[in-house]
Design a protein around this motif. Structure first.
Motif, PDB file in Angstrom:
ATOM      1  N   UNK A   1       0.731  -1.239   0.142  1.00 34.06           N
ATOM      2  CA  UNK A   1      -0.052   0.184   0.020  1.00 34.06           C
ATOM      3  C   UNK A   1       0.800   1.231  -0.163  1.00 34.06           C
ATOM      4  N   UNK A   2       1.894   1.248   0.909  1.00 33.23           N
ATOM      5  CA  UNK A   2       2.824   2.440   0.982  1.00 33.23           C
ATOM      6  C   UNK A   2       3.532   2.612  -0.468  1.00 33.23           C
ATOM      7  N   UNK A   3       3.809   1.424  -1.042  1.00 33.66           N
ATOM      8  CA  UNK A   3       4.786   1.535  -2.250  1.00 33.66           C
ATOM      9  C   UNK A   3       3.798   1.944  -3.423  1.00 33.66           C
ATOM     10  N   UNK A   4       2.569   1.749  -3.434  1.00 27.09           N
ATOM     11  CA  UNK A   4       1.554   2.156  -4.239  1.00 27.09           C
ATOM     12  C   UNK A   4       1.416   3.725  -4.262  1.00 27.09           C
ATOM     13  N   UNK A   5       1.128   4.022  -2.818  1.00 33.01           N
ATOM     14  CA  UNK A   5       0.705   5.505  -2.714  1.00 33.01           C
ATOM     15  C   UNK A   5       2.052   6.431  -3.069  1.00 33.01           C
ATOM     16  N   UNK A   6       3.249   6.068  -2.677  1.00 32.95           N
ATOM     17  CA  UNK A   6       4.431   6.533  -2.944  1.00 32.95           C
ATOM     18  C   UNK A   6       4.830   6.876  -4.219  1.00 32.95           C
ATOM     19  N   UNK A   7       4.517   5.685  -5.233  1.00 32.42           N
ATOM     20  CA  UNK A   7       4.617   5.919  -6.596  1.00 32.42           C
ATOM     21  C   UNK A   7       3.783   7.085  -7.112  1.00 32.42           C
ATOM     22  N   UNK A   8       2.472   7.018  -6.633  1.00 28.13           N
ATOM     23  CA  UNK A   8       1.727   8.138  -7.072  1.00 28.13           C
ATOM     24  C   UNK A   8       1.895   9.615  -6.628  1.00 28.13           C
ATOM     25  N   UNK A   9       3.044   9.763  -5.673  1.00 25.79           N
ATOM     26  CA  UNK A   9       3.364  11.255  -5.308  1.00 25.79           C
ATOM     27  C   UNK A   9       2.930  11.463  -3.741  1.00 25.79           C
ATOM     28  N   UNK A  10       2.528  10.552  -3.284  1.00 28.31           N
ATOM     29  CA  UNK A  10       1.715  10.732  -1.965  1.00 28.31           C
ATOM     30  C   UNK A  10       2.498  10.245  -0.856  1.00 28.31           C
ATOM     31  N   UNK A  11       2.703  11.070   0.134  1.00 27.90           N
ATOM     32  CA  UNK A  11       3.807  10.948   1.276  1.00 27.90           C
ATOM     33  C   UNK A  11       3.316   9.894   2.424  1.00 27.90           C
TER      34      UNK A  11
END
Length: 509
Positions: free
Chosen positions: A336-346
């Motif tokens: 989940x963290x990886x998916x969000x991080x890839x989308x530019x979310x911290x």
């Protein structure tokens, strides 16, 4: 003892309150409504924004606070570079001769100037001041660098620290002896150019407060009594803290006119070959912005951070039960963290195994992270996550298929809601008055007061003298650029003379 909210409390009351603290050691001992001053002091420490230092009035800014400062800095620095402002750095030290050159200016800062008087065991022949602001540090060199109209405009900014040796109730971020800020110093050949820039910069300050920190502010002009010492006029963005009924100057953009140019001989040869003096501005915002954010949005669970400035926008927490597939849940959190991080979310995951999920919830709520994502066995089975908003506690189950767009949408809603709620609370505190009696009543009710005024300095001094008390005197906050209609024959609320304008009044930090 006198607290931040201006009230007096005995130590016994404070100790008794502290005994109420939750057994987990995570809760706050004070509520925002009951004891604002103690609540604020606790929130900034427990939320890991600051640590107290062994010199009074100085604070350690921890990474959680600095990351907010950096987010604002990234925005502002890029915007002023579009305006062709260049960054530089001038020394921290000021010689007394230079500092004392502009009389009004030095008188305005004299009580707060810190001096270096020794080197090792030896006394310095001439004491050296530490900058409270840099007009007198920089302008001798402007006079050296500016010779002709082709050298103008000169637009410099520095990101630095300044020292003002405050003695009245130091408060983290709001009033400290050393603080971080940016200070812009610009010189132009015409007043029109200077006037235009004053308002361009003020608009950037409004955007920092309203778009990033989600705090409503009022743009306006300071009175002659409250303007920058030695300047021609001062504009500011003014915020308001409903809990204490106090206004707070958010940032200032000053037109210095030609006063400093005269003192420091900043002259140039214009296009006609004539000698002329430059027109100057100076403008600054500081780490005070962070304190205003804490005061406006924080609640009884701790900090509440707007997503646009938060170092962590989403915290992902595993919620495994006894017989659950713990590894599967942990893997889902990491993914989940990886998916969000890839989308530019911290986003970050809290995978510490020595704390319970409940403890982690409280910990991240204290630190104000805008959105919490929980993943338990049921979520794993249904390919979903549970999202919990920090601002209003609303819980939503989100399919992992639509994770990124849903989370982005929620963060946008949180940012907007924080602004809307803050504006609603601020607006509820604004009181329009026409008479002295109404003014005194509104002041007692912790209002931000809009009143018709004759714009006379003696009348403002009189308002200060007549309202002096334990909570501090009232003063003008600013005259808003957006002026309501002033019907003919309207009298000044304080003097009864013909009113010239509507001005905001109140107690302030």
């Amino acid at each position: 003892m006198i607290w931040l909210d201006g009230s007096r409390k005995s130590l016994a009351v404070v100790r008794k309150k502290k005994e109420v603290k939750k057994e987990t050691g995570l809760g706050l001992s004070f509520t925002k409504d009951e004891n604002f001053g103690e609540w604020y002091s606790e929130v900034v420490v427990n939320g890991e924004m600051i640590e107290y230092y062994d010199i009074s009035g100085c604070y350690i800014l921890r990474p959680w606070a600095i990351s907010i400062w950096e987010n604002m800095q990234t925005f502002f620095d890029a915007e002023i570079k579009k305006m062709k402002v260049k960054n530089c750095y001038f020394p921290l030290f000021v010689s007394p001769g230079v500092l004392q050159k502009e009389k009004d200016h030095v008188e305005g800062f004299a009580p707060e100037v810190a001096w270096v008087t020794k080197s090792g065991e030896s006394d310095l022949e001439v004491p050296i001041a530490i900058r409270p602001t840099s007009e007198t540090v920089m302008y001798p060199y402007y006079s050296k660098w500016i010779r002709g109209h082709r050298d103008l405009p000169l637009k410099l900014n520095q990101w630095c620290n300044v020292v003002r040796w405050e003695f009245s109730h130091p408060t983290p971020f709001i009033r400290s002896r050393e603080f971080l800020w940016q200070e812009g110093h610009t010189a132009f050949s015409t007043k029109e150019e200077a006037d235009t820039e004053v308002l361009q910069i003020l608009e950037l300050y409004r955007r920092i407060y309203e778009e990033f920190l989600a705090i409503p502010v009022i743009k306006g002009r300071k009175s002659e009594l409250e303007k920058f010492a030695g300047g021609l006029y001062t504009t500011s963005v003014e915020a308001f803290i409903p809990n204490t009924g106090r206004g707070i100057q958010g940032a200032t953009s000053h037109c210095l006119g030609q006063n400093f140019a005269k003192m420091f001989e900043i002259n140039f040869e214009n296009e006609k070959g004539e000698k002329a003096m430059v027109w100057q501005n100076s403008w600054a915002y500081s780490t005070r912005t962070i304190g205003v954010m804490v005061m406006v949005h924080g609640d009884d669970k701790g900090l509440v951070l707007p997503p646009k400035v938060a170092a962590v926008q989403v915290i992902v927490i595993p919620v495994p039960y006894k017989d659950a597939d713990t590894q599967g849940i942990f893997d889902a959190c990491v993914a989940t963290v990886a998916t969000l991080t890839e989308a530019g979310i911290l986003a970050e995951a809290d995978l510490r195994d020595n704390y319970s999920p409940g403890w982690k919830y409280s910990d991240w709520e204290m630190k104000g992270v805008p959105l919490r994502i929980e993943i338990g066995p049921r979520d794993l089975a249904n390919n979903q996550v549970r999202a919990v908003r920090r601002d209003n506690g609303a819980k939503t189950d989100i399919s992992r298929v639509f994770l990124v767009e849903q989370v982005k949408g929620m963060l946008d809603k949180i940012q907007q809601n924080l602004f809307d709620v803050a504006k609603q609370k601020r607006d509820a505190c604004v009181e329009v008055v026409k008479t002295w009696e109404e003014f005194v009543t509104a002041l007692g009710q912790k209002k931000m007061i809009l009143a018709p005024w004759c714009d006379e300095e003696d009348v403002e001094k009189d308002v200060k003298a007549r309202t002096k008390g334990e909570m501090g005197a009232a003063k003008s906050l600013c005259t808003p650029f957006e002026q309501p209609e002033l019907p003919e024959g309207t009298k000044c609320f304080a003097s009864g003379k013909p009113a010239k304008k509507w001005t905001y009044w109140g107690r302030s930090y």
